[in-house]
Design a protein around this motif. Structure first.
Motif, mmCIF file in Angstrom:
data_model
loop_
_atom_site.group_PDB
_atom_site.id
_atom_site.type_symbol
_atom_site.label_atom_id
_atom_site.label_comp_id
_atom_site.label_asym_id
_atom_site.label_seq_id
_atom_site.Cartn_x
_atom_site.Cartn_y
_atom_site.Cartn_z
ATOM 1 N N ARG A 77 -0.525 -13.888 -1.773
ATOM 2 C CA ARG A 77 -1.899 -13.384 -1.840
ATOM 3 C C ARG A 77 -2.798 -14.137 -0.851
ATOM 4 O O ARG A 77 -3.675 -13.546 -0.196
ATOM 5 C CB ARG A 77 -2.462 -13.530 -3.253
ATOM 6 N N TYR A 135 5.083 -17.698 -9.943
ATOM 7 C CA TYR A 135 3.654 -17.506 -9.684
ATOM 8 C C TYR A 135 3.176 -18.273 -8.448
ATOM 9 O O TYR A 135 2.201 -17.878 -7.797
ATOM 10 C CB TYR A 135 2.834 -17.906 -10.918
ATOM 11 N N SER A 146 8.273 1.573 -3.389
ATOM 12 C CA SER A 146 9.401 0.876 -2.755
ATOM 13 C C SER A 146 10.168 1.822 -1.837
ATOM 14 O O SER A 146 10.575 1.436 -0.735
ATOM 15 C CB SER A 146 10.337 0.285 -3.813
ATOM 16 N N MET A 166 6.783 -6.885 -1.347
ATOM 17 C CA MET A 166 6.662 -6.353 -2.712
ATOM 18 C C MET A 166 7.600 -7.120 -3.633
ATOM 19 O O MET A 166 8.776 -7.311 -3.314
ATOM 20 C CB MET A 166 7.021 -4.868 -2.770
ATOM 21 N N GLU A 180 3.806 -15.916 -5.701
ATOM 22 C CA GLU A 180 2.838 -14.815 -5.792
ATOM 23 C C GLU A 180 1.487 -15.241 -5.223
ATOM 24 O O GLU A 180 0.876 -14.517 -4.421
ATOM 25 C CB GLU A 180 2.681 -14.379 -7.252
ATOM 26 N N THR A 209 7.792 -9.515 -7.762
ATOM 27 C CA THR A 209 7.191 -10.421 -8.729
ATOM 28 C C THR A 209 8.170 -11.567 -8.953
ATOM 29 O O THR A 209 9.350 -11.484 -8.616
ATOM 30 C CB THR A 209 6.919 -9.720 -10.069
ATOM 31 N N ILE A 220 2.177 -7.117 -2.431
ATOM 32 C CA ILE A 220 2.199 -6.159 -3.538
ATOM 33 C C ILE A 220 2.918 -6.849 -4.696
ATOM 34 O O ILE A 220 4.151 -6.803 -4.795
ATOM 35 C CB ILE A 220 2.913 -4.863 -3.123
ATOM 36 N N ILE A 221 2.159 -7.533 -5.533
ATOM 37 C CA ILE A 221 2.744 -8.331 -6.608
ATOM 38 C C ILE A 221 2.977 -7.413 -7.802
ATOM 39 O O ILE A 221 2.248 -7.386 -8.793
ATOM 40 C CB ILE A 221 1.850 -9.531 -6.954
ATOM 41 N N ASP A 222 4.033 -6.631 -7.663
ATOM 42 C CA ASP A 222 4.340 -5.579 -8.605
ATOM 43 C C ASP A 222 5.673 -4.986 -8.159
ATOM 44 O O ASP A 222 6.185 -5.332 -7.094
ATOM 45 C CB ASP A 222 3.238 -4.504 -8.565
ATOM 46 N N PHE A 223 6.229 -4.091 -8.991
ATOM 47 C CA PHE A 223 7.315 -3.263 -8.489
ATOM 48 C C PHE A 223 7.071 -1.843 -8.923
ATOM 49 O O PHE A 223 6.850 -1.562 -10.110
ATOM 50 C CB PHE A 223 8.692 -3.704 -8.968
ATOM 51 N N ASN A 224 7.079 -0.946 -7.962
ATOM 52 C CA ASN A 224 6.876 0.468 -8.208
ATOM 53 C C ASN A 224 7.929 1.226 -7.416
ATOM 54 O O ASN A 224 8.031 1.060 -6.199
ATOM 55 C CB ASN A 224 5.461 0.871 -7.779
#
Length: 486
Positions: free
Chosen positions: A347, A340, A368, A335, A343, A337, A360-364
């Motif tokens: 993927r 690129y 987490s 996980m 990233e 970002t 998981i190219i995001d942060f939540n």
């Protein structure tokens, strides 16, 4: 040390007000810990737009004045509010801080934080209802304050009792700009524009100013304090640090143990502690696999990584061996970002291994926490890591870290010893992808064939003390050492 010390932290970040990294967490937690020990610790930082927008009803205006900056005089507003029991002050200037981001264009940031540093010193004295004994300065955004304190105040008989401690959170970012502009902004005589003072290779360097002029210098782990004296880690300032090594000390960062607590964390599927960790982690693994669309196989070890996707974090090492690692009977989650290229590469690995890998190219935040709680092995193959908090979070949630032996990772993760069963994780020494792969295979073998040893390491992590009290007491010793030296 029977009397309460008065410490003012100067920082560009503080959680939850303004955060881009670990600096914000330290500046939030350490003053709270010092106050809990009976000392008067406070914080001053810029009044960013995001703070003004969110907390405008709580901010109290105190005063204003004009701060000289080069040929201009700029409005310097002073506001105050309390955050998690800590009195906080804010320097207001719409031109410099009325933007959506904490950091903007690098050249403009130099000017913004030059103003901030001059403004902080301007409000000390009659305008501030607090007279600190110590300024605790953080990273280059506050690094020139000891120099300015000497040049503009103490050389003229003002603030003579004020002492400074400068903390290096990441030596890589130094605050460097052209001589003419910085000399003008800071109104410095030529005596401070030399290679043995403010300049590094002909350019003013805010980080160097903090190292040279502060009474004490700290870093965020003992190992990082040693490493930055070397060419590889010293970012061009290792010789300066060697010359000042008598005042350099590493103090390990800690963790907000109330925030990161598997027993009470509202984000995870099932809360747990050292008594019921197997059931708790099993439930969280099942929920994690389901949420990410992976086969729900509780018997598999789940590797995870939560990080900024930048070269410092050792992403290249993982990419080099990812396909071979995924030939093992495991699952892998990454996980974050960032770059690129990283990233896209992650993927692509997911596309090649859809049943074993998730990028998981995001942060939540919620996801987490579930990753920490539901994983078995947490990867941190960093090229350098001043302290690192993720390995502590992983241990706190019963997930064993697998790290490269550098900085704070070396100070917090003790590698498993199969002869005496000691350790709380796994580690490798060199910046080498195959060492990462070999160590990962060792961890997989232990997971499958020696759950008793695995369980003992998990419990060591769950019961470890990562609280700020110990670190706060070490900082108090640093403050006191300035006075003791006279």
């Amino acid at each position: 040390m029977s009397d309460a010390m008065k410490i003012l932290f100067v920082s560009s970040e503080m959680s939850p007000l303004a955060k881009s990294g670990g600096l914000a967490d330290v500046v939030s937690a350490l003053p709270q810990a010092l106050r809990a020990l009976g000392h008067d610790a406070r914080v001053i930082l810029p009044l960013y737009k995001q703070i003004k927008d969110q907390y405008h009803d709580q901010l109290n205006f105190m005063s204003w004045s004009m701060t000289k900056l080069g040929w201009r005089s700029m409005y310097n507003g002073l506001f105050q509010m309390e955050v998690n029991g800590v009195p906080c002050y804010f320097i207001d200037n719409e031109y410099y801080f009325g933007h959506d981001g904490i950091y903007l264009d690098y050249s403009f940031d130099i000017e913004r934080f030059a103003f901030f540093q001059r403004a902080v010193l301007d409000v000390l004295g009659e305008r501030l209802d607090f007279h600190p004994q110590y300024l605790h300065l953080n990273d280059w955004q506050a690094g020139a304050i000891p120099l300015l304190l000497e040049a503009h105040y103490q050389s003229r008989g003002y603030l003579l009792d004020l002492k400074t401690v400068f903390t290096i959170h990441n030596l890589k970012y130094q605050g460097i700009h052209g001589r003419e502009k910085i000399q003008d902004l800071l109104d410095l005589p030529d005596a401070y524009m030399r290679e043995d003072t403010f300049l590094k290779d002909g350019a003013p360097n805010f980080m160097k100013a903090g190292i040279v002029y502060a009474n004490r210098v700290t870093t965020v782990s003992p190992s990082y304090a040693e490493e930055i004296l070397l060419d590889y880690y010293g970012e061009g300032l290792n010789h300066v640090l060697q010359a000042q090594s008598w005042k350099v000390r590493g103090i390990l960062n800690a963790l907000d143990v109330e925030e990161y607590n598997p027993k009470t964390d509202p984000y995870i599927a099932k809360n747990f502690d050292q008594r019921n960790w197997r059931k708790g982690k099993a439930a969280n693994k099942q929920t994690l696999q389901a949420r990410l669309g992976l086969p729900q196989r509780p018997e598999l070890p789940v590797f995870s990584m939560i990080t900024r996707l930048v070269s410092q974090k050792g992403i290249d090492l993982l990419l080099y061996i990812a396909d071979e690692l995924l030939e093992q009977d495991i699952q892998l989650l990454v996980m974050g970002t960032g770059d690129y290229l990283y990233e896209d590469a992650l993927r692509a690995i997911q596309d090649r291994h859809p049943d074993r890998m998730r990028a998981i190219i995001d942060f939540n935040e919620a996801t987490s926490r579930l990753i920490y709680a539901g994983s078995d092995i947490f990867l941190m193959p960093s090229l350098f890591e001043p302290c690192g908090l993720s390995q502590m979070m992983a241990l706190r949630y019963g997930t064993l870290p697998l790290v490269r032996e550098t900085g704070g990772l070396r100070d917090t993760v003790q590698p498993y010893n199969r002869y005496d069963g000691s350790g709380n994780g796994f580690s490798f020494s060199n910046i080498n992808a195959h060492e990462l792969l070999f160590t990962s295979k060792q961890a997989i073998d232990l997971f499958y064939h020696d759950q008793a040893s695995w369980g003992r390491m998990v419990r060591r992590g769950l019961t470890a003390d990562f609280s700020w009290e110990k670190s706060a007491k070490e900082y108090l010793k640093v403050y006191q050492s300035i006075i003791d030296q006279g």
